[in-house]
Design a protein around this motif. Structure first.
Motif, mmCIF file in Angstrom:
data_model
loop_
_atom_site.group_PDB
_atom_site.id
_atom_site.type_symbol
_atom_site.label_atom_id
_atom_site.label_comp_id
_atom_site.label_asym_id
_atom_site.label_seq_id
_atom_site.Cartn_x
_atom_site.Cartn_y
_atom_site.Cartn_z
ATOM 1 N N LEU A 21 0.952 -0.954 0.165
ATOM 2 C CA LEU A 21 0.349 0.061 0.244
ATOM 3 C C LEU A 21 0.947 1.039 -0.355
ATOM 4 N N LEU A 22 2.055 1.042 0.379
ATOM 5 C CA LEU A 22 3.096 2.467 0.207
ATOM 6 C C LEU A 22 3.837 2.260 -1.350
ATOM 7 N N PHE A 23 3.343 1.518 -1.675
ATOM 8 C CA PHE A 23 4.048 2.200 -3.416
ATOM 9 C C PHE A 23 3.095 1.881 -4.582
ATOM 10 N N ILE A 24 1.696 1.399 -4.250
ATOM 11 C CA ILE A 24 1.088 1.134 -4.989
ATOM 12 C C ILE A 24 0.049 1.607 -4.648
ATOM 13 N N PRO A 25 -0.495 3.196 -6.130
ATOM 14 C CA PRO A 25 -1.512 4.532 -5.876
ATOM 15 C C PRO A 25 -2.667 3.512 -5.802
ATOM 16 N N ILE A 26 -3.755 4.472 -5.347
ATOM 17 C CA ILE A 26 -4.843 3.347 -5.070
ATOM 18 C C ILE A 26 -5.969 3.542 -6.462
ATOM 19 N N TRP A 27 -6.067 4.960 -6.346
ATOM 20 C CA TRP A 27 -6.228 5.455 -7.835
ATOM 21 C C TRP A 27 -5.579 6.454 -8.276
ATOM 22 N N THR A 28 -5.434 7.337 -9.442
ATOM 23 C CA THR A 28 -5.408 8.296 -10.560
ATOM 24 C C THR A 28 -6.453 9.588 -10.531
ATOM 25 N N LEU A 29 -5.443 10.258 -10.112
ATOM 26 C CA LEU A 29 -7.219 11.461 -10.556
ATOM 27 C C LEU A 29 -7.445 12.166 -11.535
ATOM 28 N N SER A 30 -8.106 13.051 -11.151
ATOM 29 C CA SER A 30 -8.340 13.510 -13.033
ATOM 30 C C SER A 30 -7.479 14.622 -14.040
ATOM 31 N N LEU A 34 -1.310 10.685 -8.691
ATOM 32 C CA LEU A 34 -1.745 9.387 -8.282
ATOM 33 C C LEU A 34 -2.017 9.926 -6.272
ATOM 34 N N PHE A 35 -2.394 8.305 -6.465
ATOM 35 C CA PHE A 35 -3.255 9.509 -4.874
ATOM 36 C C PHE A 35 -3.095 7.848 -3.981
ATOM 37 N N LEU A 77 -11.684 -4.699 9.805
ATOM 38 C CA LEU A 77 -10.381 -3.155 9.372
ATOM 39 C C LEU A 77 -10.474 -3.324 8.185
ATOM 40 N N ASN A 78 -10.368 -4.431 7.638
ATOM 41 C CA ASN A 78 -10.244 -4.166 6.418
ATOM 42 C C ASN A 78 -11.037 -3.944 5.284
ATOM 43 N N LEU A 79 -12.209 -4.083 5.705
ATOM 44 C CA LEU A 79 -13.467 -4.040 5.464
ATOM 45 C C LEU A 79 -13.919 -2.355 5.588
ATOM 46 N N ILE A 80 -13.684 -2.492 6.608
ATOM 47 C CA ILE A 80 -14.206 -1.066 7.209
ATOM 48 C C ILE A 80 -13.514 0.102 5.821
ATOM 49 N N LEU A 81 -11.623 -0.098 5.848
ATOM 50 C CA LEU A 81 -11.182 -0.003 4.744
ATOM 51 C C LEU A 81 -11.365 0.114 2.932
ATOM 52 N N LEU A 82 -11.710 -1.100 3.133
ATOM 53 C CA LEU A 82 -12.086 -1.578 1.484
ATOM 54 C C LEU A 82 -13.932 -0.269 1.156
ATOM 55 N N GLY A 83 -14.327 -0.213 2.687
ATOM 56 C CA GLY A 83 -15.090 0.725 1.493
ATOM 57 C C GLY A 83 -15.275 1.606 1.808
ATOM 58 N N LEU A 84 -14.285 2.710 2.599
ATOM 59 C CA LEU A 84 -14.124 4.285 2.939
ATOM 60 C C LEU A 84 -13.386 4.583 1.191
ATOM 61 N N PHE A 85 -12.881 3.048 0.907
ATOM 62 C CA PHE A 85 -11.598 3.335 -0.469
ATOM 63 C C PHE A 85 -13.345 3.660 -1.260
ATOM 64 N N VAL A 86 -14.227 2.900 -1.321
ATOM 65 C CA VAL A 86 -15.341 2.748 -2.731
ATOM 66 C C VAL A 86 -16.129 4.011 -2.098
ATOM 67 N N TYR A 87 -16.039 4.383 -1.321
ATOM 68 C CA TYR A 87 -16.957 5.266 -0.857
ATOM 69 C C TYR A 87 -16.609 5.932 -1.568
ATOM 70 N N ARG A 88 -14.872 6.428 -1.613
ATOM 71 C CA ARG A 88 -14.253 7.917 -1.917
ATOM 72 C C ARG A 88 -14.029 7.571 -3.267
ATOM 73 N N SER A 89 -14.271 6.724 -3.731
ATOM 74 C CA SER A 89 -14.157 6.507 -6.053
ATOM 75 C C SER A 89 -15.045 6.643 -6.164
ATOM 76 N N LEU A 90 -16.586 6.437 -5.580
ATOM 77 C CA LEU A 90 -17.279 6.547 -6.223
ATOM 78 C C LEU A 90 -17.585 8.427 -5.997
ATOM 79 N N ASN A 91 -17.665 9.463 -5.245
ATOM 80 C CA ASN A 91 -17.630 10.480 -4.961
ATOM 81 C C ASN A 91 -16.673 11.061 -5.461
#
Length: 137
Positions: A21-30, A34-35, A77-91
């Motif tokens: 998670l330190l080296f792989i970006p979660i997403w690329t902004l528009s 890299l985020f 904790l990982n499910l919460i993290l995944l939920g936050l990732f999905v929420y943030r990526s959709l918004n």
């Protein structure tokens, strides 16, 4: 004990949650930036807790029940993290004209969850084996 399969699963989960998670970006902004997870303090705290729980679980190999409970908390904790990732990526803001790209880093909590479930399955198998041997005595 490194020779137990659940320790191998836990070490792999540790690598996924901390190092990758330190080296792989979660997403690329528009705008092309890299985020990474450490750009948001909520993600940093959750990943830190998950990594800490994994290390403590690896160290406490003699207490299988505690290890099992820590792995379940780590899965939550990982499910919460995944939920936050999905929420943030959709918004994500500014998505009207340019669409941002979701990176593979978003799916690393899923890999960690699978590894933790496999570790819990192996811990349960060990615990059942110990109980069956105790019955024979």
């Amino acid at each position: 004990m490194i020779q137990r399969i659940q320790t191998v699963y836990l070490i792999l989960a540790f690598l996924v949650t901390s190092v990758l998670l330190l080296f792989i970006p979660i997403w690329t902004l528009s705008d092309g930036k890299l985020f990474y997870f450490n750009q948001d303090p909520i993600y940093t705290v959750i990943v830190g807790l998950s990594t800490m729980l994994t290390v403590v679980s690896i160290i406490s190999y003699k207490k299988r029940q505690n290890q099992f409970v820590m792995n379940r908390l780590n899965i939550i904790l990982n499910l919460i993290l995944l939920g936050l990732f999905v929420y943030r990526s959709l918004n994500l803001s500014g998505e009207a004209l340019a669409v941002s790209e979701k990176g593979i880093g978003m799916f690393l909590p899923i890999v960690a969850i699978v590894l933790l479930v496999l570790a819990n399955k192996a811990i349960k198998k060990d615990e059942d084996l110990v109980k069956s041997v105790d019955r024979l005595r």
